[in-house]
Design a protein around this motif. Structure first.
Motif, PDB file in Angstrom:
ATOM      1  N   SER A 132       0.827  -1.210   0.000  1.00 27.23           N
ATOM      2  CA  SER A 132       0.000   0.000   0.000  1.00 27.23           C
ATOM      3  C   SER A 132       0.863   1.261   0.000  1.00 27.23           C
ATOM      4  O   SER A 132       2.059   1.210   0.296  1.00 27.23           O
ATOM      5  CB  SER A 132      -0.907  -0.005   1.233  1.00 27.23           C
ATOM      6  N   LYS A 133       0.214   2.388  -0.285  1.00 30.80           N
ATOM      7  CA  LYS A 133       0.894   3.691  -0.303  1.00 30.80           C
ATOM      8  C   LYS A 133       1.334   4.037   1.126  1.00 30.80           C
ATOM      9  O   LYS A 133       0.607   3.734   2.081  1.00 30.80           O
ATOM     10  CB  LYS A 133      -0.111   4.724  -0.813  1.00 30.80           C
ATOM     11  N   ALA A 134       2.518   4.634   1.265  1.00 33.03           N
ATOM     12  CA  ALA A 134       3.017   4.962   2.607  1.00 33.03           C
ATOM     13  C   ALA A 134       2.139   6.001   3.286  1.00 33.03           C
ATOM     14  O   ALA A 134       1.789   7.007   2.666  1.00 33.03           O
ATOM     15  CB  ALA A 134       4.440   5.476   2.496  1.00 33.03           C
ATOM     16  N   PRO A 135       1.766   5.777   4.551  1.00 33.00           N
ATOM     17  CA  PRO A 135       0.999   6.788   5.277  1.00 33.00           C
ATOM     18  C   PRO A 135       1.912   7.937   5.725  1.00 33.00           C
ATOM     19  O   PRO A 135       3.128   7.774   5.788  1.00 33.00           O
ATOM     20  CB  PRO A 135       0.487   6.014   6.493  1.00 33.00           C
ATOM     21  N   LYS A 136       1.300   9.072   6.058  1.00 30.74           N
ATOM     22  CA  LYS A 136       2.105  10.226   6.490  1.00 30.74           C
ATOM     23  C   LYS A 136       2.265  10.207   8.016  1.00 30.74           C
ATOM     24  O   LYS A 136       2.041  11.213   8.689  1.00 30.74           O
ATOM     25  CB  LYS A 136       1.438  11.523   6.028  1.00 30.74           C
ATOM     26  N   ASP A 137       2.646   9.045   8.550  1.00 26.23           N
ATOM     27  CA  ASP A 137       2.662   8.844  10.003  1.00 26.23           C
ATOM     28  C   ASP A 137       3.605   9.793  10.753  1.00 26.23           C
ATOM     29  O   ASP A 137       3.408  10.064  11.931  1.00 26.23           O
ATOM     30  CB  ASP A 137       3.068   7.399  10.328  1.00 26.23           C
ATOM     31  N   LEU A 138       4.665  10.226  10.089  1.00 29.71           N
ATOM     32  CA  LEU A 138       5.651  11.062  10.790  1.00 29.71           C
ATOM     33  C   LEU A 138       5.620  12.516  10.287  1.00 29.71           C
ATOM     34  O   LEU A 138       6.586  13.261  10.470  1.00 29.71           O
ATOM     35  CB  LEU A 138       7.059  10.479  10.649  1.00 29.71           C
ATOM     36  N   ALA A 139       4.513  12.911   9.683  1.00 29.99           N
ATOM     37  CA  ALA A 139       4.421  14.291   9.165  1.00 29.99           C
ATOM     38  C   ALA A 139       4.621  15.281  10.313  1.00 29.99           C
ATOM     39  O   ALA A 139       4.006  15.151  11.379  1.00 29.99           O
ATOM     40  CB  ALA A 139       3.059  14.497   8.513  1.00 29.99           C
ATOM     41  N   GLY A 140       5.519  16.235  10.112  1.00 30.29           N
ATOM     42  CA  GLY A 140       5.774  17.265  11.119  1.00 30.29           C
ATOM     43  C   GLY A 140       6.675  16.811  12.260  1.00 30.29           C
ATOM     44  O   GLY A 140       6.955  17.576  13.179  1.00 30.29           O
ATOM     45  N   ARG A 141       7.154  15.575  12.236  1.00 29.55           N
ATOM     46  CA  ARG A 141       8.052  15.056  13.298  1.00 29.55           C
ATOM     47  C   ARG A 141       9.500  15.177  12.824  1.00 29.55           C
ATOM     48  O   ARG A 141       9.801  14.859  11.676  1.00 29.55           O
ATOM     49  CB  ARG A 141       7.764  13.580  13.592  1.00 29.55           C
ATOM     50  N   PHE A 142      10.381  15.586  13.722  1.00 30.69           N
ATOM     51  CA  PHE A 142      11.794  15.751  13.357  1.00 30.69           C
ATOM     52  C   PHE A 142      12.604  14.524  13.742  1.00 30.69           C
ATOM     53  O   PHE A 142      12.436  13.964  14.833  1.00 30.69           O
ATOM     54  CB  PHE A 142      12.383  16.986  14.043  1.00 30.69           C
ATOM     55  N   LEU A 143      13.488  14.126  12.819  1.00 33.90           N
ATOM     56  CA  LEU A 143      14.363  12.958  13.038  1.00 33.90           C
ATOM     57  C   LEU A 143      15.795  13.380  12.733  1.00 33.90           C
ATOM     58  O   LEU A 143      16.046  14.078  11.742  1.00 33.90           O
ATOM     59  CB  LEU A 143      13.917  11.827  12.105  1.00 33.90           C
ATOM     60  N   ALA A 144      16.725  12.973  13.611  1.00 40.84           N
ATOM     61  CA  ALA A 144      18.144  13.292  13.391  1.00 40.84           C
ATOM     62  C   ALA A 144      18.978  12.017  13.451  1.00 40.84           C
ATOM     63  O   ALA A 144      18.614  11.058  14.128  1.00 40.84           O
ATOM     64  CB  ALA A 144      18.640  14.279  14.449  1.00 40.84           C
ATOM     65  N   PHE A 145      20.099  12.036  12.733  1.00 40.47           N
ATOM     66  CA  PHE A 145      21.043  10.913  12.746  1.00 40.47           C
ATOM     67  C   PHE A 145      22.232  11.274  13.618  1.00 40.47           C
ATOM     68  O   PHE A 145      22.772  12.372  13.518  1.00 40.47           O
ATOM     69  CB  PHE A 145      21.537  10.624  11.323  1.00 40.47           C
ATOM     70  N   LEU A 146      22.621  10.324  14.473  1.00 43.07           N
ATOM     71  CA  LEU A 146      23.848  10.483  15.256  1.00 43.07           C
ATOM     72  C   LEU A 146      24.743   9.296  14.922  1.00 43.07           C
ATOM     73  O   LEU A 146      24.701   8.258  15.577  1.00 43.07           O
ATOM     74  CB  LEU A 146      23.527  10.506  16.760  1.00 43.07           C
ATOM     75  N   PHE A 147      25.505   9.418  13.851  1.00 45.68           N
ATOM     76  CA  PHE A 147      26.346   8.317  13.371  1.00 45.68           C
ATOM     77  C   PHE A 147      27.817   8.651  13.609  1.00 45.68           C
ATOM     78  O   PHE A 147      28.331   9.625  13.047  1.00 45.68           O
ATOM     79  CB  PHE A 147      26.117   8.077  11.871  1.00 45.68           C
ATOM     80  N   SER A 148      28.490   7.852  14.435  1.00 48.28           N
ATOM     81  CA  SER A 148      29.927   8.062  14.634  1.00 48.28           C
ATOM     82  C   SER A 148      30.738   6.925  14.011  1.00 48.28           C
ATOM     83  O   SER A 148      31.932   6.800  14.280  1.00 48.28           O
ATOM     84  CB  SER A 148      30.247   8.191  16.124  1.00 48.28           C
ATOM     85  N   GLU A 149      30.074   6.079  13.211  1.00 52.99           N
ATOM     86  CA  GLU A 149      30.780   5.067  12.411  1.00 52.99           C
ATOM     87  C   GLU A 149      30.240   5.170  10.987  1.00 52.99           C
ATOM     88  O   GLU A 149      29.098   5.595  10.794  1.00 52.99           O
ATOM     89  CB  GLU A 149      30.500   3.649  12.937  1.00 52.99           C
ATOM     90  N   PRO A 150      31.047   4.755   9.997  1.00 47.80           N
ATOM     91  CA  PRO A 150      30.587   4.872   8.603  1.00 47.80           C
ATOM     92  C   PRO A 150      29.354   4.014   8.315  1.00 47.80           C
ATOM     93  O   PRO A 150      29.117   3.019   9.002  1.00 47.80           O
ATOM     94  CB  PRO A 150      31.778   4.352   7.783  1.00 47.80           C
TER      95      PRO A 150
END
Ligand code: CP
Length: 291
Positions: free
Chosen positions: A19-37
């Protein structure tokens, strides 16, 4: 996670395929904290989050105040104060997230911590295997390679055994940690024996960056004893070949096998987006309605 929680994630991922992806995270902020490649996990989570209409921040640990000595927890709390609710974290320290989880109301998602766990990789491996074989219960799965340094091996053992698969880990003695049987896997040091009757083989690379000394005599010797070659695979024509990537062709796997008809390696990558969408979407539901 319980087996039913794992099944819930796999079923949600399967539903996103249809099915089509829902907009479940609309308006929510996500950040990456990657210290390895990372190539796959980082990008896969970003595509998954964007598919769910999340606001993905271009935050980079390499140019952040982590380099000035700020702790990971302080970094998370500061970004949380700006409204970031989701952190996808890859870190070289095993078990880094658990003590932090109780100190923030943001959701921390493990994208690989040291040699400890890589949960979404195991989930996408299991999802791919379930698609290929119909069910996990009763399957024989061989995990071959550098078991000692592999978070993918550990997370796969946990997930597969909870769903009723039999897991054998295989590698040179120096790369199979003592006590791994306690996690529910059997141990082999002979790949040809281990592969007999196998429904799937998950091939892992040698993590030379985590080895403090040379634990294999030579790469050609390793390939001869533990490399997945067409000759070895020919004896198990129904065995699905998995590899979490990155691959070192000619070290742990031949190109003929990696690109051959039994390989599901790029299907794993495609499924990874669906599994990560399922994880993010379910977390959002849990954040809203409780678990
Ligand atoms: N499988 C995996 O974790 O790949 P990356 O290191 O490229 O993210």
């Amino acid at each position: 996670m319980s087996s039913s929680e794992i099944e819930t994630i796999l079923d949600a991922a399967a539903s996103f395929k249809k099915s089509k992806a829902p907009k479940d995270l609309a308006g929510r902020f996500l950040a990456f904290l990657f210290s390895e490649p990372s190539t796959r996990t980082r990008t896969s989570f970003e595509v998954a989050a964007r598919n769910l209409s999340a606001e993905v921040l271009g935050f980079s640990t390499a140019s952040s105040s982590l380099l000035k000595g700020e702790s990971l927890l302080d970094t998370i709390k500061n970004l949380e104060a700006m409204g970031v609710e989701y952190f996808v974290v890859r870190n070289e320290v095993s078990g880094v997230l658990e003590p932090l989880a109780g100190q923030t109301s943001a959701s921390l998602i493990n994208a690989g911590d040291g040699a400890h766990e890589h949960p979404t990789q195991a989930l996408l491996d299991i999802f791919t295997l379930r698609e290929k074989k119909g069910a996990i219960k009763g399957l024989k799965v061989v995990i071959v390679g550098d078991i000692a340094h592999s978070r993918v091996a550990r997370s796969n053992i946990h997930g597969l055994t909870k769903l009723g698969a039999k897991v054998t880990v295989c590698g040179p003695r120096a790369l199979v940690p003592s006590g791994i049987e306690k996690l529910g896997a059997s141990v082999s040091h002979d790949l040809d024996n281990a592969l007999q009757g196998a429904d799937a083989v998950n091939v892992l690379r040698l993590q030379l960056e985590r080895q403090e000394q040379n634990l294999v005599t030579s790469l050609p010797d390793y390939y001869q004893s533990f490399g997945l070659t067409p000759e070895r695979l020919a004896k198990v024509p129904d065995c699905v070949v998995l590899h979490p990537g990155p691959m070192n062709r000619g070290v742990e796997i031949s190109s003929e096998v990696a690109d051959g008809p039994q390989s599901a390696i790029l299907e794993q990558v495609a499924n990874g987006v669906l599994v990560r969408m399922a994880v993010l979407s379910l977390i959002q539901q849990w954040r809203t309605h409780g678990r």
